[in-house]
Write a protein that holds these residues in place. Structure first.
Motif, PDB file in Angstrom:
ATOM      1  N   ASN A   1      27.879 -15.684  42.109  1.00  0.00           N
ATOM      2  CA  ASN A   1      28.708 -14.671  42.751  1.00  0.00           C
ATOM      3  C   ASN A   1      30.017 -15.271  43.254  1.00  0.00           C
ATOM      4  O   ASN A   1      31.085 -14.677  43.090  1.00  0.00           O
ATOM      5  CB  ASN A   1      27.927 -14.033  43.908  1.00  0.00           C
ATOM      6  N   ALA A   2      29.955 -16.451  43.836  1.00  0.00           N
ATOM      7  CA  ALA A   2      31.152 -17.105  44.358  1.00  0.00           C
ATOM      8  C   ALA A   2      32.112 -17.497  43.234  1.00  0.00           C
ATOM      9  O   ALA A   2      33.327 -17.384  43.394  1.00  0.00           O
ATOM     10  CB  ALA A   2      30.772 -18.322  45.174  1.00  0.00           C
TER      11      ALA A   2
ATOM     12  N   SER B   1      26.640 -17.155  52.553  1.00  0.00           N
ATOM     13  CA  SER B   1      25.713 -16.321  51.782  1.00  0.00           C
ATOM     14  C   SER B   1      24.352 -16.987  51.611  1.00  0.00           C
ATOM     15  O   SER B   1      23.314 -16.340  51.734  1.00  0.00           O
ATOM     16  CB  SER B   1      26.297 -16.002  50.410  1.00  0.00           C
ATOM     17  N   TYR B   2      24.363 -18.266  51.328  1.00  0.00           N
ATOM     18  CA  TYR B   2      23.100 -18.986  51.151  1.00  0.00           C
ATOM     19  C   TYR B   2      22.291 -18.992  52.446  1.00  0.00           C
ATOM     20  O   TYR B   2      21.088 -18.729  52.436  1.00  0.00           O
ATOM     21  CB  TYR B   2      23.359 -20.416  50.671  1.00  0.00           C
TER      22      TYR B   2
ATOM     23  N   SER C   1      18.091 -18.423  45.068  1.00  0.00           N
ATOM     24  CA  SER C   1      19.108 -17.888  45.971  1.00  0.00           C
ATOM     25  C   SER C   1      20.427 -18.626  45.792  1.00  0.00           C
ATOM     26  O   SER C   1      21.491 -18.008  45.743  1.00  0.00           O
ATOM     27  CB  SER C   1      18.658 -18.017  47.427  1.00  0.00           C
TER      28      SER C   1
ATOM     29  N   GLU D   1      22.188 -17.628  42.522  1.00  0.00           N
ATOM     30  CA  GLU D   1      22.819 -16.309  42.651  1.00  0.00           C
ATOM     31  C   GLU D   1      24.086 -16.388  43.492  1.00  0.00           C
ATOM     32  O   GLU D   1      25.127 -15.823  43.134  1.00  0.00           O
ATOM     33  CB  GLU D   1      21.840 -15.323  43.275  1.00  0.00           C
ATOM     34  N   VAL D   2      24.006 -17.098  44.610  1.00  0.00           N
ATOM     35  CA  VAL D   2      25.160 -17.214  45.504  1.00  0.00           C
ATOM     36  C   VAL D   2      26.316 -17.928  44.810  1.00  0.00           C
ATOM     37  O   VAL D   2      27.474 -17.497  44.891  1.00  0.00           O
ATOM     38  CB  VAL D   2      24.750 -17.944  46.804  1.00  0.00           C
TER      39      VAL D   2
ATOM     40  N   ARG E   1      20.802 -15.530  53.107  1.00  0.00           N
ATOM     41  CA  ARG E   1      19.671 -15.273  52.205  1.00  0.00           C
ATOM     42  C   ARG E   1      18.432 -16.051  52.634  1.00  0.00           C
ATOM     43  O   ARG E   1      17.325 -15.529  52.618  1.00  0.00           O
ATOM     44  CB  ARG E   1      20.029 -15.626  50.771  1.00  0.00           C
TER      45      ARG E   1
ATOM     46  N   SER F   1      32.176 -19.023  51.787  1.00  0.00           N
ATOM     47  CA  SER F   1      31.373 -17.885  51.340  1.00  0.00           C
ATOM     48  C   SER F   1      30.029 -18.318  50.772  1.00  0.00           C
ATOM     49  O   SER F   1      28.996 -17.694  51.042  1.00  0.00           O
ATOM     50  CB  SER F   1      32.149 -17.098  50.283  1.00  0.00           C
ATOM     51  N   VAL F   2      30.003 -19.391  49.986  1.00  0.00           N
ATOM     52  CA  VAL F   2      28.753 -19.890  49.412  1.00  0.00           C
ATOM     53  C   VAL F   2      27.800 -20.331  50.515  1.00  0.00           C
ATOM     54  O   VAL F   2      26.622 -19.957  50.530  1.00  0.00           O
ATOM     55  CB  VAL F   2      29.012 -21.048  48.422  1.00  0.00           C
TER      56      VAL F   2
END
Length: 84
Positions: free
Chosen positions: A9-10, A52-53, A2, A5-6, A56, A48-49
């Motif tokens: 994406n960031a 998002s983490y 996770s 991925e985060v 998730r 954001s990281v």
């Protein structure tokens, strides 16, 4: 995974957001230098990281419990149909 991925994406978001901030902020009356644009984008990227983490991980932990709860409600309603 996770977190990988985060972060990926960031990083993609960071690379695209720096030039967007550099162009858009002056259109809204906030003239900004490239370094300031990068700093602003970095701050939002870190937020954001983390966000998002955490989202998730929350779903990874609680989705099975939620699915079981939904199944129980479904089963309860299905049992009621047999009473009529």
């Amino acid at each position: 995974m996770s977190l990988v991925e985060v972060v990926t994406n960031a990083l993609i978001g960071f690379v695209t957001s720096v030039p967007v901030n550099f162009v858009l902020l002056p259109l809204f009356g906030a003239p900004v230098k490239l370094g300031a644009s990068m700093g602003i984008t970095l701050a939002f990227t870190v937020v954001s990281v983390v966000r998002s983490y955490l989202v998730r991980r929350f779903f990874a932990v609680h989705i099975k419990r939620f699915a079981a709860w939904c199944q129980k409600i479904h089963d309860d309603f299905a049992a009621l149909e047999h009473l009529t």
